[in-house]
Design a protein around this motif. Sequence first.
Motif, PDB file in Angstrom:
ATOM      1  N   GLN A 160       0.824  -1.201   0.000  1.00  0.00           N
ATOM      2  CA  GLN A 160       0.000   0.000   0.000  1.00  0.00           C
ATOM      3  C   GLN A 160       0.864   1.259   0.000  1.00  0.00           C
ATOM      4  N   SER A 161       1.986   1.219   0.726  1.00  0.00           N
ATOM      5  CA  SER A 161       2.873   2.390   0.751  1.00  0.00           C
ATOM      6  C   SER A 161       3.528   2.626  -0.595  1.00  0.00           C
ATOM      7  N   LYS A 162       3.677   1.569  -1.382  1.00  0.00           N
ATOM      8  CA  LYS A 162       4.293   1.708  -2.696  1.00  0.00           C
ATOM      9  C   LYS A 162       3.266   2.004  -3.783  1.00  0.00           C
ATOM     10  N   ALA A 163       1.988   1.987  -3.426  1.00  0.00           N
ATOM     11  CA  ALA A 163       0.948   2.190  -4.431  1.00  0.00           C
ATOM     12  C   ALA A 163       0.973   3.627  -4.929  1.00  0.00           C
ATOM     13  N   ALA A 164       0.304   3.872  -6.071  1.00  0.00           N
ATOM     14  CA  ALA A 164       0.255   5.214  -6.659  1.00  0.00           C
ATOM     15  C   ALA A 164      -0.643   6.117  -5.817  1.00  0.00           C
ATOM     16  N   ALA A 165      -0.737   7.425  -6.190  1.00  0.00           N
ATOM     17  CA  ALA A 165      -1.564   8.389  -5.462  1.00  0.00           C
ATOM     18  C   ALA A 165      -3.023   7.916  -5.453  1.00  0.00           C
ATOM     19  N   LEU A 166      -3.695   8.122  -4.310  1.00  0.00           N
ATOM     20  CA  LEU A 166      -5.066   7.664  -4.149  1.00  0.00           C
ATOM     21  C   LEU A 166      -5.998   8.470  -5.047  1.00  0.00           C
ATOM     22  N   LYS A 167      -6.929   7.792  -5.705  1.00  0.00           N
ATOM     23  CA  LYS A 167      -7.863   8.404  -6.635  1.00  0.00           C
ATOM     24  C   LYS A 167      -9.265   8.434  -6.027  1.00  0.00           C
ATOM     25  N   CYS A 168     -10.062   9.368  -6.520  1.00  0.00           N
ATOM     26  CA  CYS A 168     -11.461   9.458  -6.101  1.00  0.00           C
ATOM     27  C   CYS A 168     -12.203   8.202  -6.552  1.00  0.00           C
ATOM     28  N   GLU A 172     -16.804   9.260 -12.491  1.00  0.00           N
ATOM     29  CA  GLU A 172     -17.328   8.296 -13.446  1.00  0.00           C
ATOM     30  C   GLU A 172     -16.329   7.958 -14.543  1.00  0.00           C
ATOM     31  N   LYS A 173     -15.546   8.927 -15.025  1.00  0.00           N
ATOM     32  CA  LYS A 173     -14.610   8.663 -16.118  1.00  0.00           C
ATOM     33  C   LYS A 173     -13.187   8.660 -15.570  1.00  0.00           C
ATOM     34  N   ALA A 174     -12.403   9.666 -15.913  1.00  0.00           N
ATOM     35  CA  ALA A 174     -11.020   9.712 -15.436  1.00  0.00           C
ATOM     36  C   ALA A 174     -11.008  10.130 -13.976  1.00  0.00           C
TER      37      ALA A 174
END
Length: 710
Positions: A160-168, A172-174
Amino acid sequence: MEEMEEELKCPVCGSFYREPIILPCSHNICQACARNILVQTPESESPQSRRASGSGVSDYDYLDLDKMSLYSEADSGYGSYGGFASAPTTPCQKSPNGVRVFPPAMPPPPTHLSPALAPVPRNSCITCPQCHRSLILDDRGLRGFPKNRVLEGVIDRYQQSKAAALKCQLCEKAPKEATVMCEQCDVFYCDPCRLRCHPPRGPLAKHRLVPPAQGRVSRRLSPRKVSTCTDHELENHSMYCVQCKMPVCYQCLEEGKHSSHEVKALGAMWKLHKSQLSQALNGLSDRAKEAKEFLVQLRNMVQQIQENSVEFEACLVAQCDALIDALNRRKAQLLARVNKEHEHKLKVVRDQISHCTVKLRQTTGLMEYCLEVIKENDPSGFLQISDALIRRVHLTEDQWGKGTLTPRMTTDFDLSLDNSPLLQSIHQLDFVQMKASSPVPATPILQLEECCTHNNSATLSWKQPPLSAVPAEGYILELDDGNGGQFREVYVGKETMCTVDGLHFNSTYNARVKAFNKTGVSQYSKTLVLQTSEVAWFAFDPGSAHSDIIFSNDNLTVTCSSYDDRVVLGKTGFSKGVHYWELTVDRYDNHPDPAFGVAHMDVMKDVMLGKDDKAWAMYVDNNRSWFMHNNSHTNRTEGGITKGATIGVLLDLNRKTLTFFINDEQQGPIAFENVEGLFFPAVSLNRNVQVTLHTGLPVPDFYSSRASIA
């Protein structure tokens, strides 16, 4: 945390652990990988049979390492179950982590169960891929090993610490980058989605919104599945057995498996072991800190070494350039002296040419005048001047006879440049130790009474001075080339006596020795002059001869046990000078054709001498002889040998020739020319011939006189 990644990877598959289990040796392995490296063992080694015989002490019995050889650091990539004849040899592979692992001896049977629940083959054995300890599984199979839930949690947090930036999570799309997380909804929102889907009013106003990073941490800290007992899968661990060093459940205690063991509360032991691990980590942290500081020191040293190297190289170049400049200045001075000598010689010769030219002109004029006077027919007039002319002629002749026709100057330059001390100093030019921890050892002393020569070998002995307080770590013995050339190292070591073989005969060598230790080298000892023997005394060499050769008479007499030709060499090799030896025929039956000559050490020993390109020989029977080299037969010559005949071999390495004699008469022309290298006396014979070697003989007089005339 990047340095921790290798700790989180399976030694078999090289990926992050998936459902890791703990082996009794405390190492971890993926459950699927453990199934892949199972090896089926013979029935006689099953846990049941071992317990029935009374030899087993636990459910997991380690195999006798003498009976099982599944791994070796020195092997060629294969392992085998060496204790039983029925066990197959199993190829050994390497995992991505570089650890040797063993695939199953046969593919697992198809099953619809998960890897954790699928049955394992009966009497299976597993070998730890890290410490290579082997153990036999009981009826529980891999289910008998505890699962490492802690390791799973660490891997989850690391990933989890190596994962990319957290997204919403509601775009619905990007998806846009999340700006907050609702702890109650457990949802990440971007600003537009938060205003639209999570307005701060009504019941949602009481929800707590936190930054995404904090929300990710709270997710990590969420309750994880509790580890269950390996023997009772529906029971959680509640106690800890101190003797077995493992968590247990209350049902294990009721069954009496740990009745005589000390059992403590799981929470208390958890806190105690955490405290012990923290204390151990403190010590390890100190060592890691010291290691980091040491690495900084080493990196600084690299920079300092590079800077010092540039500075030292510049200093060395400047010093060498100064020496070259001094040598060039001295060269100019010496050339000036040569030019001065050159001009002086030319002036003297030219003055003598001028003087002789004038004198010769006067003499020629007097001679022509006298010839004209002789032509006159007036006796009285001739007699009036003849006495004076005769005196002038005699006087002129006397003037020519008083060294006038001898050059006053030689063409040779009476100058000889002695550059040997300078060359020796250049060869000895070396670095001195700037900070000597101790002085160099004292100059060794050659022990003249123990130094001697024998044939072309020299033995030298030396010792440290009696009152020397500085020990020597070793010695360097040097000899010149026997012709007044440069010294060269012939021995470096701790011994104080050395025998040098392979020197030239009838040569004078200079020897010297010096001592050394970590600080440096001592001065050279006094030079010792050694004279090798004028003639060679040697015998045949059993060490290099064919095994069919039979020796007697102190290795001076040889014969053979085979009907085929076999080669035997002399013990002494020659590379310089003139050498002569003889062989007498003691026995000669059935007209064989023995061969005599010289050869290199690597000559073929099981064929007639001269068959290969390593020997130069004359082979002879009772009627005639031939010369042979590289299987080429030349110069057939009448005259053979019988019992009692004497064959002489003359190796002249000064003139690079090889000549043969039979009964003091030269056999044919010079056999071979342009022979160069290291040669050993050689003979080939069979069982019908026996010869005796005679050495230490001077060169025949007729050859010496012939060589002096040539």
